[in-house]
Structures are given as C-alpha cells and as structure tokens.
Design an enzyme around this catalytic site. Structure first.
Site, mmCIF file in Angstrom:
data_model
loop_
_atom_site.group_PDB
_atom_site.id
_atom_site.type_symbol
_atom_site.label_atom_id
_atom_site.label_comp_id
_atom_site.label_asym_id
_atom_site.label_seq_id
_atom_site.Cartn_x
_atom_site.Cartn_y
_atom_site.Cartn_z
ATOM 1 N N CYS A 167 0.808 -1.222 0.000
ATOM 2 C CA CYS A 167 0.000 0.000 0.000
ATOM 3 C C CYS A 167 0.839 1.268 0.000
ATOM 4 C CB CYS A 167 -0.939 -0.004 1.202
ATOM 5 S SG CYS A 167 -2.008 -1.463 1.262
ATOM 6 N N HIS A 317 -3.418 6.885 2.025
ATOM 7 C CA HIS A 317 -3.851 5.580 1.563
ATOM 8 C C HIS A 317 -5.199 5.264 2.201
ATOM 9 C CE1 HIS A 317 -4.265 1.353 1.000
ATOM 10 N NE2 HIS A 317 -3.921 1.047 2.229
ATOM 11 N N ASN A 347 -10.270 -0.667 0.448
ATOM 12 C CA ASN A 347 -8.811 -0.591 0.388
ATOM 13 C C ASN A 347 -8.340 -1.208 -0.926
ATOM 14 O OD1 ASN A 347 -6.034 -0.990 0.652
ATOM 15 N ND2 ASN A 347 -6.139 -1.631 2.783
#
Length: 391
Positions: A167, A317, A347
């Site tokens: 990520c 993020h 996500n």
C-alpha cells in the site's frame, strides 16, 4: 584493445574543466576518448559530449483511474459471511468495493487508467520514457509493467518494470519517478498503482474480506524547470519486523509425488507453491499507522521547508476511516481538507491514492497549484510520504 573477456576497452582523457550545476552534481564539459579495437593497430579518436546533469524538477500533469464493473456492497457480503452493513461501515467506513470478474484483468485496468492520464497530460504513448507499475498482485510472476507498455502501444520500447511495496507502492513510485527525471534525464514517467487483492482474500474471514477492492490509478510525472518543481519533500521507511502483523506468505502445495530410493535427496524436486490468503492483525496495523503516518508527513514537511498550514489537501492511503480521521486529527487538518473515497471502493492497496486523486482532480476539488500531503502505509511493513503540488 580487447581484454581477456573479449570486450573492447577504452582509454579516456578527461579534461580538467568541470561544471557544477545548482543541484550540486558535477559534470564534465568535454570527454575526448580513444577507442582501440583489437583487429587494428590504428587508434581512432572521437570526441563526444556526454549529457550534462542539469538541475531539473518534476511535476504531476495528468491522472487517470479505472475500476471493475462489479460492485459488491456490505449487504452482499452479509450473504456469505456473518456480518452486516452497520458493523462494517462503523468499523471501517467502507460501504462498497469493486471486484474483478469475468474477462476483466488488472492489466486492462492499469492500461485504461494510464491512457486517461496521458490524455489529460496531452502526451502520446510514444513519448513515455519509463513505466513504473506499483503492485503486489501482478498477473505474471515476472511482473506486469511490460504488458502495460504493450497495451499502450509504446513503439519506442520504453523501460517498464514493477515496484512492490504494497500500500506504500504508489508513493515510492512517485519518488522513484522524480529520481529518474532529476538524475537520469527522463522526461515523461508513467506511475501506475494497481492491485487486485480480492484474489488473495479469504472470503470466509469477515475480518479481512470486508476491507479490500480492486482498482488502478495512474499519474504522468513530467520533467520541468527547477523553478516549477512539484515534489517538495519525501520520507520513506520499512520495518521487516512488522511483517508478522500483515502478510500473505508463500505456501507449498501438497503433492503425491515421491522420489525413488536411488540416492535422490528428500524434498527434491520441490512441490509447486502459491501464496496464502492475506493475514492481518488489525489492531497492530491500526496502531502502527496512526503512529508512523503523522511522523512521516511531518518529516516530509520539514524537508520541504513547509508547515502544516501550507497543506491544501491531505490524501492518505484509503485503508480505514478511523486511521484517516486519526492522522488528520494529529496533524490538525480539518475534515473538509481531507480527500477520501474509501466508502465507495474500500482498500485498493497501491491504487488507492491515485484513484482518489483522479476523482478529486476531475471533480474540480483539487485545483492547479494546490499542495497535497500524501502518505502510504501497509505490508512489509512499509510507509512513506510526499509533499507535492498538483499541476
């Protein structure tokens, strides 16, 4: 003359005249060189001028994104695991996510996002010098970036390779692009964040299957004069000890193959292997994120010579609403200056930052010349931040 390996060697006379540009790099003015070939006794002198390392900046001039067609809601998940919309949204802020199905591919999403970024930047695929695919889920063991180069139709065969940092990958990709531009003379670098973590989710585990979605986002980073530089500062880290809190390790598949007793070593040939589903200690990952993300953004601001008040937008993020809110609170950034589309996509790993940025730019929220503090964090453990200007 030829050396023992058969390669040509060259003797070089470097002039004493060196230049120093504003970035501190030294460069030779002229490098005459003498090339000797083993097949002749004559020496041929040529004079060449190597490219100078000049003070260059970089700026973000285009963005694009793409998501799969299938939308899976929290109510849809409640049909396959013991959960419900209220439980998921209260703990994560997520209500929907997109999942790759049928003939869709991650390469296709990445190529679509890239074309949109190039179109916004008014740059042709043939003018791209470098393609960086930030992903942890390529569709080929050896990487997916060259397939994106093929899909875009880049006739000049620009270098294309993958960056794996989970990520945090897109932030690392941005910093890498700036290094290639500032130190390597590249002009147009395509940075893509794309992941399909749905392929590595245990859909019976309500602790992880509710979190992840698939997507791709891209930006075109372009060389510019140093006065127009749009990457003001960055800060990058990793901590392998934290891998135990978030991972998808390799596992050996069971096999009935047995070797004979003719002296062959046990365990050879090895069984085929694959990766396990994502395993995560949510509590520890949350503690990690709310601790290190404010620190890394503060570090990037300090390197850039900026204050929190100079930030127009905070773009993190998109992992969890509680993390985003916690970091914003610690940095004293009001919620109206926080970019988030987590509720709609979940996500999406390395795709989350460019996906959110693209939507914010195209909706008119983020405007030319505004300053963005962005940060990625995730498996590895890895984390990093960058202070940048849009346009």
């Amino acid at each position: 003359m030829a050396n023992a390996s058969g390669f040509l060697t060259q003797s070089m006379r470097i002039s004493s005249s060196f230049g120093l540009n504003p970035s501190g790099f030294c460069y030779p003015e002229v490098i005459p060189k003498r090339v000797r070939c083993s097949s002749t006794s004559q020496a041929v002198e040529t004079e060449s001028r190597l490219p100078r390392l000049v003070s260059k900046g970089c700026k973000l001039v285009g963005c694009g994104s793409a998501v799969p067609q299938l939308q899976v809601s929290n109510d849809d998940l409640a049909k396959i695991v013991d959960t419900n919309d209220e439980w998921i949204s209260a703990r994560t802020g997520i209500r929907n996510r997109r999942i790759l199905t049928g003939n869709e591919s991650l390469t296709g999403l990445a190529a679509e996002a890239s074309l949109k970024a190039l179109e916004m930047a008014q740059v042709e695929p043939d003018d791209v010098d470098l393609i960086l695919l930030c992903t942890s889920t390529p569709e080929d063991l050896f990487g997916g970036a060259p397939q994106i180069q093929k899909a875009l139709g880049c006739k000049g065969n620009p270098l294309a390779f993958d960056i794996t940092a989970a990520c945090s990958g897109f932030v690392l990709g941005l910093v890498s692009a700036s290094c290639y531009i500032r130190g390597g003379g590249f002009k147009n670098v395509l940075v893509i964040g794309a992941d399909s973590l749905s392929r590595y989710v245990d859909w019976t585990d309500r602790g992880t299957c509710i979190l992840f979605g698939d997507a791709a986002g891209a930006v075109l980073v372009q060389a510019c004069d140093s006065e127009e530089d749009g990457l003001f500062g960055f800060d990058l880290h990793s901590d392998g000890d934290g891998n135990r809190h978030l991972n998808a390790g390799i596992k050996e598949n069971e096999s009935n193959h047995e070797l004979g007793t003719n002296g062959s070593a046990l365990g050879f040939p090895p069984n085929s292997s694959s990766f396990s589903c994502i395993k995560m200690n949510g509590t520890e990952v949350f503690r990690f994120a709310v601790s290190v993300v404010p620190q890394t953004i503060e570090a990037s601001l300090a390197k850039a010579g900026l204050d929190r008040s100079d930030i127009d937008w905070l773009l993190l993020h998109q992992a969890n609403k509680r993390i985003i809110d916690g970091v914003a609170t610690r940095l004293e950034v009001p919620k109206e200056r926080v970019i988030s589309n987590l509720a709609n996509y979940g996500n999406t790993s390395a795709a989350s930052i460019p996906l959110a940025l693209d939507e914010a730019v195209r909706s008119g929220k983020v405007k030319q010349g505004q300053t963005i503090a962005t940060a990625g964090f995730g498996a590895g453990l890895t984390w990093g931040s960058a202070i940048l200007r849009w346009g």
